[in-house]
Write an enzyme that holds these catalytic residues in place. Structure first.
Site, short mmCIF file in Angstrom:
data_model
loop_
_atom_site.label_atom_id
_atom_site.label_comp_id
_atom_site.label_asym_id
_atom_site.label_seq_id
_atom_site.Cartn_x
_atom_site.Cartn_y
_atom_site.Cartn_z
N CYS A 226 0.83 -1.20 0.00
CA CYS A 226 0.00 0.00 0.00
C CYS A 226 0.87 1.25 0.00
O CYS A 226 1.85 1.34 0.74
CB CYS A 226 -0.91 0.00 1.23
N CYS B 144 -1.79 -0.14 9.40
CA CYS B 144 -0.88 -1.27 9.22
C CYS B 144 0.51 -0.89 9.72
O CYS B 144 1.00 0.19 9.42
CB CYS B 144 -0.79 -1.68 7.75
N CYS C 72 -6.58 0.83 -0.08
CA CYS C 72 -6.50 0.11 1.18
C CYS C 72 -6.41 -1.37 0.89
O CYS C 72 -7.24 -1.92 0.15
CB CYS C 72 -7.69 0.41 2.08
N PHE D 273 -19.62 -14.36 27.82
CA PHE D 273 -19.33 -13.19 26.99
C PHE D 273 -19.74 -13.54 25.55
O PHE D 273 -18.96 -13.40 24.60
CB PHE D 273 -17.85 -12.80 27.05
N GLU E 108 -24.36 -12.82 28.39
CA GLU E 108 -23.84 -11.62 27.74
C GLU E 108 -24.37 -10.39 28.48
O GLU E 108 -25.54 -10.36 28.89
CB GLU E 108 -24.27 -11.59 26.27
N CYS F 278 -8.37 -11.60 22.51
CA CYS F 278 -7.77 -10.63 21.60
C CYS F 278 -6.62 -9.88 22.29
O CYS F 278 -6.16 -8.87 21.78
CB CYS F 278 -8.83 -9.64 21.11
#
Length: 398
Positions: free
Chosen positions: A49, A58, A133, A264, A282, A354
């Site tokens: 890119c 990025c 992108c 979750f 949740e 994550c």
């Protein structure tokens, strides 16, 4: 030429590290640092890119694919080592392909007659005006140029806006935040834009919450083969490809368990893909209502509870009723729930994360409680970024 100058790894923030501990931006494993200058090695490639490395979307486009996969796995292994947890066998790292990101949050700003749209510059609030992108799905990027014209009439000079796009079953779900669209002309402009670009939904948020301006049919996202109503700003895995990799890893971790708790649970990414009877907890009210409606419509044996697992974690006695537990907590991890899990007799746990650091902290508690960490699948959904996800399998021999 000294081996001390060799770049041997990439640190968590994306800079290369030499054998003697010096850091160098935009360096790949196998590069050399000579007189403060990075000399490219066999794993250093040309970025795909034109906006790299200015754009903060990025950080790792200078790495070849083997180096990217190693970076993702090394982040997880390093976090475990910091907590004193022995690494288990690692599955091959799964990297989502280019042009596969199905959700994105972009910034916009008007400067005179120009409207800039893009991600922020690394370490800055300046917007890198996006002309290409390599990560966004084509359906999302196709809206960038038309949005410049639309926002030119909706935001004042030197004022900004936020653009949130999600690729739903019916097309692009578009939310414009920090935008005011009062009056007939503005309303017609929004409707014309939505119709012309076949949007699934268009909403604005002027500070009082999302207001839908266009939705020809109810917007859904298919999870586990079930069309789930998609609330505004709902969490969704960044790529369908990465979601599939995580679901497969979760299913492998819990085996043939027929009673499963999904903690979750969100919109049901895992709950709707699991066999047998599933309990889903949740905290987000909109997500709970969407998941309940979808499960009922599909006739799935799914019990959904509106429950804040930070304030009211599922207790050990309740957990022991399940053959397996799946959890996918926010970045902070799940310390309160993990304490109960560590004391439970649940045979199998699939932990999706994550954040390698909070995961490793929670993993240490489970291991200290008698669980074995039997395997990890690293996933890089945010290609060329330092963002890492994973699915870990834990087992207890009862």
């Amino acid at each position: 030429m000294s081996d001390a100058d060799l770049i041997v790894r990439v640190a968590a923030r994306g800079d290369g590290v030499t054998a003697d501990g010096r850091h160098a931006p935009l360096a790949a494993p196998g590069d050399r640092l000579q007189g403060g200058i990075v000399v490219a090695g066999p794993h250093h490639v040309e970025p795909v890119c034109r906006h790299f490395p200015t754009c903060g979307g990025c950080l790792l486009q200078h790495l070849d694919t083997p180096s990217q996969t190693s970076f993702v796995a090394d982040r997880v292994a390093g976090a475990l080592a910091a907590q004193g947890v022995a690494p288990p066998p690692f599955a091959p790292t799964h990297l989502s392909p280019p042009h596969s990101r199905r959700r994105a949050a972009l910034r916009a700003e008007r400067r005179g007659k120009r409207v800039l749209i893009g991600f922020s510059e690394g370490g800055s609030h300046r917007i890198v005006d996006m002309t290409e992108c390599a990560i966004l799905a084509p359906e999302l990027f196709a809206l960038v140029a038309p949005l410049r014209a639309l926002l030119g009439g909706l935001i004042a000079d030197r004022r900004g806006a936020e653009i949130r796009m999600t690729l739903a079953d019916q097309g692009v779900d578009l939310l414009l935040a920090k935008v005011t669209a009062d009056g007939l002309a503005a309303a017609e402009a929004l409707t014309d834009f939505a119709a012309r670009h076949s949007l699934a939904r268009l909403a604005i948020d002027d500070g009082y919450g999302p207001q839908t301006r266009w939705e020809p049919q109810p917007v859904t996202i298919t999870l586990g083969g079930v069309a789930v109503p998609l609330p505004h700003n709902a969490f969704l895995q960044a790529t369908a490809d990465g979601e599939a990799a995580l679901v497969a890893a979760v299913r492998a971790a819990i085996g043939g368990a027929t009673t499963v708790a999904d903690l979750f649970a969100g919109l049901g990414t895992f709950a709707l893909a699991l066999p047998g009877r599933v309990y889903a907890a949740e905290a987000g009210r909109d997500a709970v209502l969407a998941l309940k409606a979808a499960a009922n419509a599909a006739g799935r044996p799914l019990a959904v509870e509106h429950r804040d697992l930070y304030r009211r974690p599922l207790m050990t006695a309740d957990l022991d009723r399940f053959a397996a537990v799946v959890l996918d907590p926010p970045r902070a991890g799940a310390a309160e729930q993990i304490a109960q899990l560590a004391a439970s007799r649940v045979p199998a746990i699939a932990y999706v994360s994550c954040n390698p650091s909070s995961f490793a902290r929670d993993a240490a508690v489970l291991v200290a409680g008698g669980y074995r960490l039997t395997g990890i699948t690293p996933v890089g959904q945010f290609r060329w970024s330092t963002h890492v996800e994973l699915c870990a399998a834990f087992a207890r021999d009862n």
